[in-house]
Scaffold this motif. Sequence first.
Motif, mmCIF file in Angstrom:
data_model
loop_
_atom_site.group_PDB
_atom_site.id
_atom_site.type_symbol
_atom_site.label_atom_id
_atom_site.label_comp_id
_atom_site.label_asym_id
_atom_site.label_seq_id
_atom_site.Cartn_x
_atom_site.Cartn_y
_atom_site.Cartn_z
ATOM 1 N N GLY A 175 3.426 -11.804 25.220
ATOM 2 C CA GLY A 175 3.879 -12.369 26.346
ATOM 3 C C GLY A 175 4.060 -11.040 27.236
ATOM 4 N N LEU A 200 -1.265 -11.799 31.895
ATOM 5 C CA LEU A 200 -1.940 -13.176 31.493
ATOM 6 C C LEU A 200 -2.293 -12.749 29.788
ATOM 7 N N GLU A 218 6.420 -21.885 28.892
ATOM 8 C CA GLU A 218 5.959 -20.923 29.299
ATOM 9 C C GLU A 218 4.579 -20.386 28.703
ATOM 10 N N ARG A 232 0.746 -20.254 29.750
ATOM 11 C CA ARG A 232 0.195 -18.942 29.751
ATOM 12 C C ARG A 232 -1.241 -19.029 29.209
ATOM 13 N N ARG A 252 -3.535 -20.812 31.190
ATOM 14 C CA ARG A 252 -3.842 -20.200 32.441
ATOM 15 C C ARG A 252 -4.782 -18.817 32.236
ATOM 16 N N LYS A 253 -4.594 -18.200 31.068
ATOM 17 C CA LYS A 253 -5.406 -17.059 31.027
ATOM 18 C C LYS A 253 -7.047 -17.482 30.896
#
Lengths: 387, 282
Positions: free
Chosen positions: A217, A221, A257, A261, A264-265
């Motif tokens: 994290g 991303l 989260e 993520r 989204r990456k």
Amino acid sequence: MIDKSRIQYLEQLWSRTHFLLGDEACAYGAIYAGCDFFAGYPITPASEVAELLAAELPKAGGLCVQMEDELASIGAIIGASWTGARVMTATSGPGFSLMQENIGYAIMTETPCVIVDVQRSGPSTGQATKPAQGDVMQARWGTHGDHEIMAFAPSSAQECFDLMFDCFDLADIYRTPVIMLMDGEIGHIRESVTMLEPSTVKRASRKKAEPGEDLFGGPELVPGVMHYGEGASIHVTGSTHLPNGMRDVTTPRVHDELVRRLYRKIDENREKIIRVETDISTGGNARIGVISYGATARPAYGAVKAARAEGRDVDFLRLITVWPFAREQVTDFARNLDFILVPEMNLGQISREIQRFADCEVISVSKIGGVPHSIDEIYQAIMEAMR
Amino acid sequence: MTEPRHRLMGYVREEIMPHRFCAGCGCGTVLNVFVNAVDELAMDPTRMVCVSGIGCSAWIPSPYFRSDTLHTTHGRPIAYATGVKIMRPDLNVVVIAGDGDIAGIGGNHLIHAARRNIDLSVLMVNNMIYGMTGGQVAPTTPLGVKTSTTPHRNIEPPFKVAEVVAAAGASYVARWTTYHVFQLKKAMQRAMTKKGFSFIEIVSQCPENYGRRIGLKTGAELLRKIKEQSVRVKKAQEMSEEELQHKIVVGELCDLDRPEFVTQLHEVTKEQVESFSLENAS
Ligand SMILES: Cc1ncc(C[n+]2csc(CCOP(=O)(O)OP(=O)(O)O)c2C)c(N)n1
């Protein structure tokens, strides 16, 4: 790792002319791309990937093992990936099903690895050795939980070779499993394959974290990574975890989260990941288009050309990246069309996806039974739709 | 005044303490013995990779032991560890997980890893029950025990895991219990320094999900029973199968030198590189 033995191996390989099965081309592509470790379990029509790697990879200094099953195969490559190795496994539908839980593990732990699925006719043992494209949705949603995934569908032996570079690079760049979604037809086609001069090959690598930096994290991303044996006391877990890798399965925000993520990456880098090939008819007045992928793209393109030879304008799009889905490209392609035909060797798995993004009528030209579409079948479907 | 810090605290991930094991659970004992074993060997935890599965016992290394850690899917730690060891033979790879994980869902990996004789140390914590999921029958649950999924009585004979692993080709196999902490420590040290597949079955107590089902409510009561049931390998050889029915056979089952898998895999690979290089030397 590209060391001296690998370079020496590739040097003698590339200058020769190769006439290869798609499976073999895929295996050579893996050696070129720097695969350090392969673990697999035999299954038609993917066994040739394992057999070629077992014979050739050790000459290039790579390690190969036949495991006791597909669960062990994917487990072993995930473990090996955490030593910094480039890793892969190869299987077909039944084995791909067995791997699903651990593909989710690789997604959740951001472990780069390449999984080759040479699709065959299912469900279950189905027609065992016969080709199909029935795992398209399994590749997308086979593992439980929300996730995004990458999958590529080659349409020739050459592309089996070429796409392995993309698979390994993208796995490293995005720290995620990448699926090479072949089909039995392409796995067993024999064609000439051109290989690159080894010194011209560029390979991506994983972004290294600074000591003390979070590996799971942070602001980016895709976080940087460290590997086993580097003194970082890395904690890798498939449980929901904090950016430092430690488990936290109770705080809703932590899970939210993390999983967003991971999604989204890939989703936010679609432009860099997605590849399609289009051939828009020269007349520019086409009302009909064909979208296909993998082995089926070949007769599909043949049918498009046959229709054009008759003076019909037909547009063509081939998905090279199946996942993430080329939604912008499909929306664009569909803009002036009335119909899109989607030939595929399943009961319409991608055609439904196309329906979501194409503002026109989508006609599934599905075929199952282990025999690929003929050019004529797709040609007839085009003519039918035009009527 | 600050509390005195345990001299071995550096081996555990102190920042996430206190631990989450139930009162009286054997997992704490196993962690304690493991840390002592590592410390006495002067083993560098940064040269170790601890691989675990899913279950309470799997928590012993993940998250508690401070080394590189791989907390895998349920049943697969030996498979994952195989990949780590193949690529990094120089690191000491230790698997710690429960009996359900290692011998139930992951039983196939266990047998084949033993057959390959891969240089891993597997510590299987056998609490005779599925602890984490709340007390269901395990492949190691004794006959007759009522569990949440055998509410009438268990009719399946328990798996003699250590014997199976020895028969499958492991280099080192022992069975001890959480009562035999000194013997267990020595066995762990032997396992971690022995080349080849090493396996220790650690019979342990789960007071919450096993003890209370057989009328032994505390860890101490259960531990006492485990102690009473234990017989040494040597003595067991003179006992009949009937006499051994409710016994726990403890001691070393084998300690042999057999060809190791990863070493040979690297040898074969090196041979291939060399002969290829000779054939293609211009
Ligand atoms: C594939 C899969 N099946 C089932 C589970 C649920 N599960 C979690 S822990 C566990 C049993 C653990 O028992 P054991 O390995 O003996 O460890 P213990 O908790 O007793 O230490 C099970 C069945 C899971 N996590 N994954």
